[in-house]
Design a protein around this motif. Structure first.
Motif, mmCIF file in Angstrom:
data_model
loop_
_atom_site.group_PDB
_atom_site.id
_atom_site.type_symbol
_atom_site.label_atom_id
_atom_site.label_comp_id
_atom_site.label_asym_id
_atom_site.label_seq_id
_atom_site.Cartn_x
_atom_site.Cartn_y
_atom_site.Cartn_z
ATOM 1 N N SER A 63 0.829 -1.193 0.000
ATOM 2 C CA SER A 63 0.000 0.000 0.000
ATOM 3 C C SER A 63 0.870 1.253 0.000
ATOM 4 N N LEU A 64 0.451 2.245 -0.753
ATOM 5 C CA LEU A 64 1.171 3.516 -0.777
ATOM 6 C C LEU A 64 1.140 4.200 0.584
ATOM 7 N N THR A 65 0.188 3.839 1.433
ATOM 8 C CA THR A 65 0.084 4.448 2.760
ATOM 9 C C THR A 65 0.729 3.592 3.851
ATOM 10 N N ALA A 66 1.352 2.470 3.485
ATOM 11 C CA ALA A 66 2.002 1.598 4.471
ATOM 12 C C ALA A 66 3.139 2.335 5.166
ATOM 13 N N SER A 67 3.365 2.011 6.420
ATOM 14 C CA SER A 67 4.437 2.658 7.181
ATOM 15 C C SER A 67 5.814 2.381 6.583
ATOM 16 N N ALA A 69 6.368 2.090 3.249
ATOM 17 C CA ALA A 69 6.406 2.494 1.839
ATOM 18 C C ALA A 69 7.601 3.395 1.524
ATOM 19 N N SER A 97 1.266 -3.180 12.818
ATOM 20 C CA SER A 97 1.741 -1.816 12.605
ATOM 21 C C SER A 97 1.935 -1.143 13.957
ATOM 22 N N ASP A 136 -3.874 2.032 -5.627
ATOM 23 C CA ASP A 136 -3.484 2.520 -4.300
ATOM 24 C C ASP A 136 -2.271 1.778 -3.741
ATOM 25 N N HIS A 137 -1.525 1.077 -4.611
ATOM 26 C CA HIS A 137 -0.358 0.312 -4.198
ATOM 27 C C HIS A 137 0.888 0.700 -4.987
#
Length: 174
Positions: A63-67, A69, A97, A136-137
């Motif tokens: 995910s583009l919002t993953a910690s 990323a 997370s 979104d990835h």
């Protein structure tokens, strides 16, 4: 192309695409890996797959919002660790997370930078060759440069929201 009109109307609205995707993929057993990058940073992934044999390319998505990323985007290399049933706690830990995922984990840095986790059936290191946002990835492709592991023959899979063991079926019906 014509659409049949003799179908009975649906009693409830059709589910949205993301609901269909989630519902369907819960029934798709996927191999469990942990991806690590220098930092150290890492996460559990079921999106790891081979792309090409010549050259030897692999990929994963996150995910583009993953910690993790930003660390993945900055990494020149990553390690993909193929897990076995004995690694279920490791997979669960790297899926959490808001915690230091490396606390209590036995690992050592590879010469190319990413952490190599101890006690996994197989691992490989790859040089990042492509980073591309897709929906979104983030799609990450890498060329394999090294590998190893302990050779455990049973894999860890994710199925119906839980971890499970995958191994060869018995031959000859019994």
């Amino acid at each position: 192309m014509s659409v049949p009109t003799d179908r009975a109307p649906r009693a409830t609205p059709a589910p949205a695409g993301d609901e269909i995707l989630r519902s369907t993929l819960r029934r798709h057993a996927a191999g469990v890996t942990v991806i690590t990058v220098p930092g150290p940073a890492g996460f559990t992934a079921t999106s790891f797959t081979s792309v090409s044999l010549e050259p030897a390319l692999v990929s994963f998505c996150l995910s583009l919002t993953a910690s993790t990323a930003a660390a993945v985007e900055d990494a020149g290399h990553f390690a993909a660790h193929v897990l076995g049933p004995q690694n279920a706690a490791l997979a669960a830990g790297f899926a959490r997370s808001g915690v230091d995922r490396f606390t209590g984990v036995d690992w050592s840095p590879h010469t190319e930078g990413p952490p190599i986790l101890a006690g996994v059936p197989a691992w490989l290191v790859a040089r990042v060759t492509l980073l591309r946002p897709v929906g979104d990835h983030l799609l990450v492709v890498g060329e394999v440069t090294d590998g190893g592991g302990n050779g455990e023959p049973t894999g860890l899979v994710h199925f119906e929201g839980a971890f499970a063991a995958a191994g060869p079926l018995t031959q000859g019906g019994g």
